[in-house]
Enzyme design. Structure first.
Site, PDB file in Angstrom:
ATOM      1  N   LYS A  73       0.930  -1.020  -0.254  1.00 36.78           N
ATOM      2  CA  LYS A  73       0.484   0.603   0.217  1.00 36.78           C
ATOM      3  C   LYS A  73       0.865   1.087  -0.226  1.00 36.78           C
ATOM      4  O   LYS A  73       0.225   2.375  -1.089  1.00 36.78           O
ATOM      5  CB  LYS A  73      -0.747  -0.013   1.474  1.00 36.78           C
ATOM      6  N   THR A  75       4.710   1.430  -0.869  1.00 34.21           N
ATOM      7  CA  THR A  75       5.212   1.207  -2.265  1.00 34.21           C
ATOM      8  C   THR A  75       4.228   1.991  -3.146  1.00 34.21           C
ATOM      9  O   THR A  75       4.341   2.727  -3.897  1.00 34.21           O
ATOM     10  CB  THR A  75       5.711   0.279  -2.367  1.00 34.21           C
ATOM     11  N   ARG A  96       2.177   8.416   7.305  1.00 34.93           N
ATOM     12  CA  ARG A  96       2.466   7.984   9.048  1.00 34.93           C
ATOM     13  C   ARG A  96       3.817   8.143   8.676  1.00 34.93           C
ATOM     14  O   ARG A  96       4.688   7.439   7.441  1.00 34.93           O
ATOM     15  CB  ARG A  96       1.079   6.751   9.078  1.00 34.93           C
ATOM     16  N   LYS A 107       7.278  -6.528  11.581  1.00 31.84           N
ATOM     17  CA  LYS A 107       6.157  -5.515  10.364  1.00 31.84           C
ATOM     18  C   LYS A 107       7.310  -4.923   9.665  1.00 31.84           C
ATOM     19  O   LYS A 107       7.335  -5.222   7.931  1.00 31.84           O
ATOM     20  CB  LYS A 107       5.236  -4.649  10.053  1.00 31.84           C
ATOM     21  N   ALA A 275      -3.144   2.212  13.648  1.00 33.66           N
ATOM     22  CA  ALA A 275      -4.852   1.565  12.770  1.00 33.66           C
ATOM     23  C   ALA A 275      -5.957   0.769  13.083  1.00 33.66           C
ATOM     24  O   ALA A 275      -7.059   0.949  12.497  1.00 33.66           O
ATOM     25  CB  ALA A 275      -4.902   0.695  11.360  1.00 33.66           C
ATOM     26  N   PHE A 303      -3.863  -0.562   7.334  1.00 30.26           N
ATOM     27  CA  PHE A 303      -5.075  -1.810   6.939  1.00 30.26           C
ATOM     28  C   PHE A 303      -5.554  -2.121   5.391  1.00 30.26           C
ATOM     29  O   PHE A 303      -5.633  -0.850   4.797  1.00 30.26           O
ATOM     30  CB  PHE A 303      -5.384  -2.234   8.692  1.00 30.26           C
ATOM     31  N   PHE A 383       3.829  -7.936  -8.981  1.00 32.96           N
ATOM     32  CA  PHE A 383       5.105  -8.595  -8.328  1.00 32.96           C
ATOM     33  C   PHE A 383       5.560  -9.849  -9.604  1.00 32.96           C
ATOM     34  O   PHE A 383       5.073 -10.386 -11.135  1.00 32.96           O
ATOM     35  CB  PHE A 383       4.678  -9.991  -7.589  1.00 32.96           C
ATOM     36  N   TRP A 411       7.293  -0.711  -8.214  1.00 30.12           N
ATOM     37  CA  TRP A 411       8.041  -1.643  -7.077  1.00 30.12           C
ATOM     38  C   TRP A 411       9.591  -1.280  -7.997  1.00 30.12           C
ATOM     39  O   TRP A 411      10.702  -1.287  -7.896  1.00 30.12           O
ATOM     40  CB  TRP A 411       7.484  -2.434  -6.594  1.00 30.12           C
TER      41      TRP A 411
END
Length: 558
Positions: A73, A75, A96, A107, A275, A303, A383, A411
Site C-alpha cells: 500500500k 509502495t 505516516r 512488520k 489503525a 490496514f 510482482f 516497485w
C-alpha cells in the site's frame, strides 16, 4: 541479476537538498526548519499563510485485507505520487511515520519499497525528527503528574481503581502490558494496577494527528479523560493541569516533516496512529497543507479498507472537512491466491482458479468504497511472479464490479511503471464525479453507528454487546458525547473478528468486548475480539538482523 534490497536502493538515491524540494513547493528557506540536509519541518507561520488558497485533488490509497503475501500500500502511494509528477501533474504524497516497535519486530519499515520509496529511508524508520519521542514524553509527563497528584493529597478525589490513563513506550514489549506500579513503600506512592501501550496507540498520537493548530491541540489534550472519581464523574487532563506543558513538548512535533521520494518529489511524513485502536491516518495538518501546495495529494490509510478507509472517511474526513476525489484500492495477484486458499509457499506457481476464488475479498472492498460515493480504481501491484493470465483474471473480475483495474510496476520501474495508473487516477479526480459522504450521520446513537459499520462494511448479521457496554454508551450520550464517530478496533486480517476467516464472509456476528471514550481525540473506540494495544516481539525479531556494517551503514532494515 538479483534485485537490490530496499535499503540498497535507498542508499543509492540521488537526493536533493531539502531546500530545493521546499522551493519547488514555494516554501521559502526561512520557513523550513532543517534536520540535516534531507529533511525539514515546515513552520506554522507558513502553513497559516496558505489558508486562502484553493485545495488540490485528494487521492486515498487503501488496500484489501492484508495477507502474509504482501500488498504494498505505501509502495503504491509513493509510486502513484511519482507517476503523477511524471505525467506533468504537481503532486505530493502524505504518509505516516514508522513506529520503532514494528521495525524491530516483524512488520518492518513504512517508507515504501523497491523503486517507489521515500528517503532518507533509515532515518524515517528510526528516530526521524523525534516526533514519536515527543509524543512519548508528553504522554509520560501526564502519567507522572497524575500519580503525583494522587500522592500529594488527591485534590480531585480520584478513585485509584478507576485510573484510565496507561503509560506508553515506542517498542513492542509484552511484559509491560499489565503491571503494578508504585511498589516499594510510602515514599513511592499508592500501589495500583497499571500498564503500557505502544506509543502509536496513545490518545496523544491520535490528537496530534487530528488537531488543526497548537491551540486546538491544547484544547483536545485538556479534554482527555484520565480517571474517574468515586461518584464516576470524569477527571480531565486539564484538571491535573498538564495540558499546557504537554503542548510545549509537542510544539515542534505538530509541524509536518518534509522529505522526498527517490525521484525527488515532495512528501510529508507526519504522525502515525494505530489503525486498530485509533484512526490509522497521517496528520490532518500535513494533508491539509499539502492540498494547498499541490494539485494532487496522494495519502493512505492503515490496514485494509474495512479499517483504514472506513476510518479515513468517517473520522478524519468528517472532522477535517476533507473529501476524497478518488480511491485507489491496492491488490496483488499473490494476495488473491492466498485468499483463494493457496499457501504462501505455493504462491509462485500460476493458479488462475485460486485468483478467481480469492477475488471475493476485493469485490467486497470495491462495493464498500463505492458506498461512500467516491470513484474507485484498483491498482494491481505487480510482482515478478505474476502471469498474464492471473493479472487478466483480476482485471476481468474488477470490470464485472463496474470498476477498472490497472497493472502498476512502480516497485520495479518507479514512475515509469505507474504512469498509466497515474493518468487514469488524474482523469477521474479531475472529472469531479465524487459525491463523498460518510455512511452515518452525527446524530444517531453510538450503538446505531456501530451497527451501521458492522452490517454495511463487515456484512455482519448482528452486533453482540452486553448490558454493561450498552449502558456505558448511553451514559456517554447523556454526557454529551453521542455525536462522536466510532472507531472500530478489530483484526485487520478479516471482515469478521476472526483473523482466520478470509475472503468475504457473511452470516457472522461482531462481539463488542469493551468501549473506550477518547474524548480528546473525539471518537469512541469499540474493541471487538482480541486487540493488542501493546504488541510483543516475534520469536525471531527483525532486531536480530539489524546492525552497522564496516562502513558505518545500517544493514537489516526493510
Amino acid at each position: 541479476m538479483p534485485f537490490k534490497t530496499d535499503i540498497e536502493i535507498a542508499r543509492g538515491a540521488k537526493k536533493k537538498p531539502i531546500q530545493e524540494i521546499g522551493a519547488a513547493l514555494g516554501i521559502p528557506d526561512q520557513h523550513l526548519l532543517p534536520y540535516g540536509h534531507d529533511k525539514a519541518k515546515v513552520s506554522q507561520g507558513f502553513i497559516n499563510s496558505l489558508q486562502d488558497r484553493q485545495n488540490g485533488k485528494l487521492i486515498l490509497v487503501t488496500a484489501i485485507n492484508p495477507t502474509p503475501a504482501g500488498e504494498g500500500k505505501t509502495t503504491t502511494t509513493v509510486g502513484l505520487g511519482d507517476g503523477l509528477n511524471r505525467i506533468g501533474k504537481k503532486a505530493m504524497i502524505c504518509i505516516r511515520e514508522a513506529s520503532l516497535g514494528p521495525n524491530f519486530g516483524m512488520k518492518g519499515g513504512a517508507a515504501g519499497g523497491g523503486h517507489a520509496q521515500v528517503v532518507p529511508m533509515e532515518d524515517m524508520n528510526l528516530h526521524f525528527t523525534g516526533d514519536f519521542h515527543a509524543i512519548t514524553s508528553a504522554h509520560s509527563l501526564l502519567s507522572a503528574m497524575l500519580d503525583n497528584h494522587i500522592y500529594w493529597g488527591n485534590e480531585q478525589g480520584i478513585d485509584i481503581r478507576r485510573v484510565q490513563w496507561r503509560r506508553v513506550v515506542d517498542m513492542n514489549d509484552r511484559s509491560l502490558r499489565q503491571i503494578t506500579s508504585s511498589l516499594g513503600g510510602v515514599s513511592n506512592g499508592f500501589p495500583r494496577e497499571d500498564g503500557f501501550d505502544i506509543t502509536v496507540a496513545s490518545e496523544v498520537m491520535a490528537i496530534l494527528c487530528l488537531s488543526k493548530n497548537l491551540s486546538d491541540l491544547q484544547q483536545r489534550l485538556g479534554d482527555m479523560i484520565v480517571a474517574y472519581r468515586r461518584d464516576k464523574s470524569p477527571v480531565f487532563c486539564r484538571d491535573i493541569k498538564a495540558d499546557g506543558a504537554m503542548t510545549v513538548l509537542l510544539k515542534d512535533a505538530m509541524q509536518p516533516n518534509l522529505v522526498q521520494t527517490l525521484e525527488n518529489n515532495p512528501a510529508f511524513v507526519h504522525g502515525g496512529p494505530f489503525a486498530n485502536i485509533a484512526h490509522g491516518c497521517n496528520s490532518v495538518i500535513a494533508t491539509k497543507t499539502a492540498l494547498k501546495l499541490a494539485d494532487f495529494v496522494v495519502t493512505e490509510a492503515g490496514f485494509g479498507a474495512d479499517l483504514g478507509a472506513e476510518k479515513f472517511m468517517n473520522i478524519k474526513c468528517r472532522k477535517a472537512g476533507l473529501a476524497p476525489d478518488c480511491v485507489v484500492l491496492v491488490a496483488t495477484v499473490r494476495a488473491m491466491k492466498m485468499n483463494g486458499g493457496v499457501s504462501k509457499a505455493d504462491l509462485g506457481a500460476e493458479n488462475v482458479a485460486a485468483v478467481n476464488a480469492g477475488c471475493a475479498n476485493l469485490g467486497r472492498h470495491i462495493e464498500n468504497l463505492k458506498s461512500f460515493g467516491v470513484p474507485v480504481v484498483v491498482a494491481i501491484n505487480h510482482f515478478v511472479t505474476d502471469t498474464e493470465a492471473e493479472v487478466q483474471a483480476v482485471k476481468d473480475f474488477v470490470a464485472e464490479q463496474g470498476a477498472e483495474a490497472i497493472l502498476s510496476r512502480h516497485w520495479e520501474l518507479g514512475s515509469e511503471g505507474s504512469a498509466e495508473l497515474a493518468a487514469r487516477v488524474a482523469e477521474i479526480a479531475e472529472a469531479g464525479e465524487s459525491q463523498f459522504a460518510p455512511i452515518y450521520p452525527d446524530d444517531i446513537s453510538l450503538f446505531e453507528k456501530i451497527e451501521t459499520i458492522a452490517k454495511r462494511i463487515y456484512r455482519a448479521d448482528e452486533v453482540l454487546a452486553d448490558k454493561k457496554v450498552r449502558d456505558q454508551l448511553k451514559l456517554w450520550e447523556e454526557q454529551g458525547y453521542g455525536h462522536l464517530p466510532v472507531c472500530m478496533a478489530k483484526t485487520q486480517y478479516s471482515f469478521s473478528t476472526d483473523p482466520g476467516l478470509r475472503g468475504a464472509p457473511t452470516g457472522h456476528s461482531v462481539p463488542v468486548r469493551e468501549v473506550r471514550l477518547s474524548a480528546g481525540a473525539g471518537f469512541v473506540v469499540v474493541v471487538c475480539g482480541e486487540i493488542m494495544t501493546m504488541p510483543g516481539l516475534p520469536r525471531v525479531p527483525a532486531a536480530q538482523s539489524i546492525c552497522l556494517n564496516e562502513d558505518g551503514e545500517i544493514e537489516g532494515l526493510f
